[in-house]
Design a protein around this motif. Structure first.
Motif, mmCIF file in Angstrom:
data_model
loop_
_atom_site.group_PDB
_atom_site.id
_atom_site.type_symbol
_atom_site.label_atom_id
_atom_site.label_comp_id
_atom_site.label_asym_id
_atom_site.label_seq_id
_atom_site.Cartn_x
_atom_site.Cartn_y
_atom_site.Cartn_z
ATOM 1 N N SER A 1 2.431 -6.116 17.687
ATOM 2 C CA SER A 1 1.245 -5.419 17.193
ATOM 3 C C SER A 1 0.052 -6.335 17.402
ATOM 4 O O SER A 1 0.206 -7.559 17.542
ATOM 5 C CB SER A 1 1.373 -5.050 15.706
ATOM 6 O OG SER A 1 1.237 -6.195 14.882
ATOM 7 N N ALA A 2 -1.133 -5.750 17.444
ATOM 8 C CA ALA A 2 -2.338 -6.556 17.674
ATOM 9 C C ALA A 2 -2.521 -7.606 16.587
ATOM 10 O O ALA A 2 -2.922 -8.742 16.856
ATOM 11 C CB ALA A 2 -3.562 -5.642 17.749
ATOM 12 N N GLU A 3 -2.208 -7.229 15.342
ATOM 13 C CA GLU A 3 -2.388 -8.170 14.233
ATOM 14 C C GLU A 3 -1.403 -9.331 14.310
ATOM 15 O O GLU A 3 -1.782 -10.484 14.094
ATOM 16 C CB GLU A 3 -2.228 -7.445 12.895
ATOM 17 C CG GLU A 3 -3.429 -6.581 12.541
ATOM 18 C CD GLU A 3 -3.344 -6.042 11.130
ATOM 19 O OE1 GLU A 3 -2.257 -6.114 10.526
ATOM 20 O OE2 GLU A 3 -4.373 -5.558 10.635
ATOM 21 N N LEU B 1 -6.912 -6.947 1.809
ATOM 22 C CA LEU B 1 -7.312 -8.321 1.543
ATOM 23 C C LEU B 1 -6.930 -9.264 2.689
ATOM 24 O O LEU B 1 -7.567 -10.283 2.870
ATOM 25 C CB LEU B 1 -6.656 -8.832 0.254
ATOM 26 C CG LEU B 1 -7.001 -8.110 -1.042
ATOM 27 C CD1 LEU B 1 -6.157 -8.662 -2.180
ATOM 28 C CD2 LEU B 1 -8.476 -8.268 -1.360
ATOM 29 N N TYR B 2 -5.887 -8.888 3.427
ATOM 30 C CA TYR B 2 -5.299 -9.790 4.416
ATOM 31 C C TYR B 2 -5.563 -9.292 5.843
ATOM 32 O O TYR B 2 -5.834 -8.127 6.070
ATOM 33 C CB TYR B 2 -3.789 -9.933 4.170
ATOM 34 C CG TYR B 2 -3.489 -10.502 2.814
ATOM 35 C CD1 TYR B 2 -3.483 -11.874 2.607
ATOM 36 C CD2 TYR B 2 -3.234 -9.665 1.729
ATOM 37 C CE1 TYR B 2 -3.229 -12.398 1.350
ATOM 38 C CE2 TYR B 2 -2.978 -10.185 0.474
ATOM 39 C CZ TYR B 2 -2.981 -11.554 0.289
ATOM 40 O OH TYR B 2 -2.728 -12.069 -0.955
ATOM 41 N N ARG B 3 -5.420 -10.227 6.777
ATOM 42 C CA ARG B 3 -5.708 -9.914 8.178
ATOM 43 C C ARG B 3 -4.502 -9.380 8.931
ATOM 44 O O ARG B 3 -4.615 -8.992 10.087
ATOM 45 C CB ARG B 3 -6.253 -11.170 8.876
ATOM 46 C CG ARG B 3 -7.573 -11.649 8.277
ATOM 47 C CD ARG B 3 -8.031 -12.968 8.867
ATOM 48 N NE ARG B 3 -8.349 -12.854 10.286
ATOM 49 C CZ ARG B 3 -8.734 -13.903 11.026
ATOM 50 N NH1 ARG B 3 -8.807 -15.110 10.491
ATOM 51 N NH2 ARG B 3 -9.007 -13.735 12.300
ATOM 52 N N SER B 4 -3.337 -9.395 8.301
ATOM 53 C CA SER B 4 -2.133 -8.801 8.934
ATOM 54 C C SER B 4 -1.217 -8.255 7.851
ATOM 55 O O SER B 4 -1.387 -8.560 6.676
ATOM 56 C CB SER B 4 -1.388 -9.843 9.778
ATOM 57 O OG SER B 4 -0.680 -10.756 8.974
ATOM 58 N N GLU C 1 0.824 -1.203 0.000
ATOM 59 C CA GLU C 1 0.000 0.000 0.000
ATOM 60 C C GLU C 1 0.863 1.259 0.000
ATOM 61 O O GLU C 1 0.527 2.257 -0.657
ATOM 62 C CB GLU C 1 -0.918 -0.013 1.230
ATOM 63 C CG GLU C 1 -1.788 1.219 1.406
ATOM 64 C CD GLU C 1 -2.925 1.291 0.403
ATOM 65 O OE1 GLU C 1 -3.558 2.358 0.311
ATOM 66 O OE2 GLU C 1 -3.189 0.283 -0.292
ATOM 67 N N SER C 2 1.969 1.216 0.722
ATOM 68 C CA SER C 2 2.845 2.393 0.818
ATOM 69 C C SER C 2 3.773 2.553 -0.387
ATOM 70 O O SER C 2 4.453 3.569 -0.507
ATOM 71 C CB SER C 2 3.691 2.298 2.091
ATOM 72 O OG SER C 2 4.638 1.250 1.977
ATOM 73 N N GLY C 3 3.820 1.541 -1.249
ATOM 74 C CA GLY C 3 4.693 1.597 -2.417
ATOM 75 C C GLY C 3 6.087 1.061 -2.190
ATOM 76 O O GLY C 3 6.913 1.063 -3.109
ATOM 77 N N LEU D 1 0.063 0.284 10.988
ATOM 78 C CA LEU D 1 -0.633 1.025 9.947
ATOM 79 C C LEU D 1 -1.659 0.137 9.242
ATOM 80 O O LEU D 1 -2.736 0.596 8.855
ATOM 81 C CB LEU D 1 0.375 1.575 8.924
ATOM 82 C CG LEU D 1 1.247 2.743 9.398
ATOM 83 C CD1 LEU D 1 2.340 3.025 8.367
ATOM 84 C CD2 LEU D 1 0.405 3.993 9.628
ATOM 85 N N HIS D 2 -1.312 -1.128 9.079
ATOM 86 C CA HIS D 2 -2.223 -2.057 8.412
ATOM 87 C C HIS D 2 -3.517 -2.234 9.199
ATOM 88 O O HIS D 2 -4.581 -2.471 8.618
ATOM 89 C CB HIS D 2 -1.546 -3.412 8.206
ATOM 90 C CG HIS D 2 -2.318 -4.352 7.340
ATOM 91 N ND1 HIS D 2 -3.074 -5.387 7.846
ATOM 92 C CD2 HIS D 2 -2.469 -4.399 5.987
ATOM 93 C CE1 HIS D 2 -3.636 -6.042 6.843
ATOM 94 N NE2 HIS D 2 -3.283 -5.468 5.707
#
Length: 226
Positions: A91-93, A223-226, A33-35, A215-216
């Motif tokens: 992280s929580a994910e 699409l993904y959970r982490s 997402e960030s490139g 950030l995710h």
């Protein structure tokens, strides 16, 4: 390796194992997402850095120690390394990922009846089961050689990262397989390192990856959970 052990390993390292590994990118989707990852070269570079700086330094050595503890039935060491691994998920994910897959694999090995009563009792005593803990239990129960199991764990991780890139960069299937083939020497090196690194030299310090994971968690479309 005996045929039975090899077949057991192929089954429990397979992406078809119903524990949900396909639904996690381990921060890679945020990098997309960030490139930071946008083509085959940056995808390979990302996977290599993640492999050598995170997985080989912490996750693989912990898995190696867990396999040894489970094979020795050293429940104290098994619990200690499992607790350390869960505590390292910053992280929580990342934490939810290992707990969800650990729970799913624990349920699977119980339903398949591959663990004895003592092993199952130890799994059930854990307040939360990390994925490497459940995997190490299965390895011990099925008498899979530890070095082969570690290579399979690393290959499965790399394969999942490549599949995320194939779907989301996007890359072609051949490009994805080319990346996976090019990683073999690095996977072998990571496995060797995991078996020899001392406890005091293990480290999961990767602040950039942690920030991307955070950030995710608030990424608008994913699409993904982490």
């Amino acid at each position: 390796m005996q045929a039975a052990a090899l077949l057991n390993l192929l089954q429990f390292a397979s992406p078809a194992l119903p524990i949900g590994a396909y639904s996690y990118s381990q921060g890679l989707e945020a990098a997309l997402e960030s490139g930071k990852v946008h083509n085959a070269d940056t995808a390979r570079a990302w996977i290599l850095r993640h492999l050598h700086e995170v997985v080989a330094q912490w996750e693989a050595p912990v898995c190696w120690r867990l396999m040894q503890a489970w094979s020795r039935r050293d429940w104290s060491a098994a619990s200690e390394w499992s607790e350390r691994f869960i505590a390292s998920r910053d992280s929580a994910e990342f934490r939810a990922e290992t707990i969800q897959m650990g729970y799913s694999l624990t349920k699977l090995v119980a339903e398949l009846n591959i663990v004895d009563a003592d092993m199952l009792a130890q799994l059930q005593r854990e307040p939360e089961v990390a994925l490497p803990t459940a995997f190490a239990c299965a390895v011990a129960a099925l008498n899979i050689p530890h070095d082969a199991a570690l290579l399979a764990m690393l290959f499965a991780w790399a394969e999942n990262q490549v599949l995320v890139c194939v779907k989301s960069v996007p890359l072609g299937q051949v490009a994805g397989q080319r990346i996976l083939l090019s990683l073999r020497a690095d996977i072998e090196a990571a496995a060797r390192h995991a078996q020899t690194v001392g406890d005091d030299d293990m480290c999961n310090w990767a602040p950039g990856l942690s920030l991307l994971s955070m950030l995710h968690e608030v990424q608008y479309s994913r699409l993904y959970r982490s």
